[in-house]
Design a protein around this motif. Structure first.
Motif, PDB file in Angstrom:
ATOM      1  N   GLN A 136      37.355  37.595  39.880  1.00  0.00           N
ATOM      2  CA  GLN A 136      36.931  38.902  40.349  1.00  0.00           C
ATOM      3  C   GLN A 136      36.317  39.650  39.179  1.00  0.00           C
ATOM      4  O   GLN A 136      36.767  39.525  38.042  1.00  0.00           O
ATOM      5  N   ARG A 160      30.224  34.529  46.775  1.00  0.00           N
ATOM      6  CA  ARG A 160      31.053  35.689  47.101  1.00  0.00           C
ATOM      7  C   ARG A 160      32.093  35.335  48.155  1.00  0.00           C
ATOM      8  O   ARG A 160      31.804  34.614  49.114  1.00  0.00           O
ATOM      9  N   ILE A 180      37.858  39.960  48.646  1.00  0.00           N
ATOM     10  CA  ILE A 180      38.801  40.280  47.565  1.00  0.00           C
ATOM     11  C   ILE A 180      40.128  39.579  47.856  1.00  0.00           C
ATOM     12  O   ILE A 180      40.620  39.620  48.981  1.00  0.00           O
ATOM     13  N   TYR A 181      40.704  38.943  46.873  1.00  0.00           N
ATOM     14  CA  TYR A 181      41.940  38.198  47.091  1.00  0.00           C
ATOM     15  C   TYR A 181      43.127  38.784  46.331  1.00  0.00           C
ATOM     16  O   TYR A 181      44.257  38.338  46.489  1.00  0.00           O
ATOM     17  N   HIS A 182      42.901  39.782  45.488  1.00  0.00           N
ATOM     18  CA  HIS A 182      44.006  40.381  44.737  1.00  0.00           C
ATOM     19  C   HIS A 182      43.668  41.823  44.424  1.00  0.00           C
ATOM     20  O   HIS A 182      42.538  42.138  44.071  1.00  0.00           O
ATOM     21  N   TRP A 214      41.556  47.586  45.004  1.00  0.00           N
ATOM     22  CA  TRP A 214      40.345  48.334  44.705  1.00  0.00           C
ATOM     23  C   TRP A 214      39.204  47.691  45.481  1.00  0.00           C
ATOM     24  O   TRP A 214      38.837  46.539  45.230  1.00  0.00           O
ATOM     25  N   ASP A 215      38.643  48.406  46.445  1.00  0.00           N
ATOM     26  CA  ASP A 215      37.688  47.802  47.369  1.00  0.00           C
ATOM     27  C   ASP A 215      36.316  47.538  46.761  1.00  0.00           C
ATOM     28  O   ASP A 215      35.468  46.918  47.399  1.00  0.00           O
ATOM     29  N   VAL A 246      35.762  45.708  44.083  1.00  0.00           N
ATOM     30  CA  VAL A 246      35.791  44.449  43.334  1.00  0.00           C
ATOM     31  C   VAL A 246      34.836  43.440  43.955  1.00  0.00           C
ATOM     32  O   VAL A 246      34.699  43.366  45.174  1.00  0.00           O
ATOM     33  N   ALA A 282      34.435  39.541  44.349  1.00  0.00           N
ATOM     34  CA  ALA A 282      35.223  38.317  44.226  1.00  0.00           C
ATOM     35  C   ALA A 282      34.319  37.108  44.437  1.00  0.00           C
ATOM     36  O   ALA A 282      33.398  37.139  45.259  1.00  0.00           O
TER      37      ALA A 282
END
Length: 160
Positions: free
Chosen positions: A114, A133, A136-138, A141-142, A144, A146
Motif C-alpha cells: 500500500q 490495483r 485496501i486490505y489494511h 484510511w480510504d 490508500v 493498494a
C-alpha cells in the motif's frame, strides 16, 4: 564513474538500516502529518520468511525495503525508500527485484503493498513493474492505494 547498485537482505538493527528507516519516516511524516511509521516495527521482519533489504550504490546505502508475511501465501512490501539524491536511477527497482526473488524463494504466491496518494512516483513504479490495483486490505484510511503482484513460488520451498 560507473555506478553499481546492489540490493540484499541485511540486519534491520544495523546503523544503515536504522538511518534509512528514520529518513523514510521523517519524509512520510511530513507528507502525511503522521509519525511516518506506517504501522511498521523492526520485529516485523525478524520472523521466518521475512527480510529487510538495503540497496547500495557503489557500497553506499541509498535505499531500503522490507517484506513481511501477511499469511502463508501472501507477503507485504513495507518501508520502500530511496534517498532523494538517488531517485530515478534504478534503486527502487533493484529493491523490488530482490523482494520478489526472496518472496519466490520463501514460497509466497502474492505480494501486496500500500502507498499513499501523495506518492504518485511510487504508484507509477509499482504499475510499471507489474503490480495491479486491489481494494485496501489494511487500515481505515480510504485514500490508500493498494497493489498486488502474483508470483510463482519455488516449489521446493513450499510448506505442506
Amino acid at each position: 564513474m560507473s555506478t553499481h547498485i546492489t540490493a540484499a537482505a541485511e540486519d534491520i538493527r544495523s546503523t544503515d538500516a536504522e538511518q534509512l528507516i528514520k529518513e523514510l519516516s521523517q519524509e512520510l511524516g511530513a507528507l502525511y502529518d503522521s509519525d511516518g511509521s506506517a504501522g511498521f516495527q523492526p520485529s516485523d521482519v525478524e520472523v521466518p520468511r521475512s527480510a529487510f533489504i538495503i540497496a547500495r550504490l557503489n557500497g553506499h546505502p541509498v535505499g531500503c525495503g522490507a517484506l513481511r508475511p501477511l499469511d502463508e501465501e501472501t507477503v507485504e512490501v513495507k518501508r520502500m525508500y530511496t534517498r532523494s539524491g538517488f531517485r530515478r536511477q534504478g534503486v527502487a527497482q533493484a529493491i523490488l527485484a530482490e523482494i520478489e526473488r526472496l518472496a519466490e524463494d520463501f514460497g509466497y504466491s502474492r505480494i501486496k503493498l500500500q502507498t499513499g496518494p501523495k506518492q504518485p512516483e511510487a504508484a507509477a513504479l509499482y504499475e510499471r513493474v507489474g503490480y495491479y490495483r486491489i481494494p485496501i486490505y489494511h487500515g481505515d484510511w480510504d485514500r490508500v492505494l493498494a497493489y498486488q503482484k502474483d508470483i510463482q513460488p519455488k516449489p521446493s520451498v513450499k510448506t505442506r
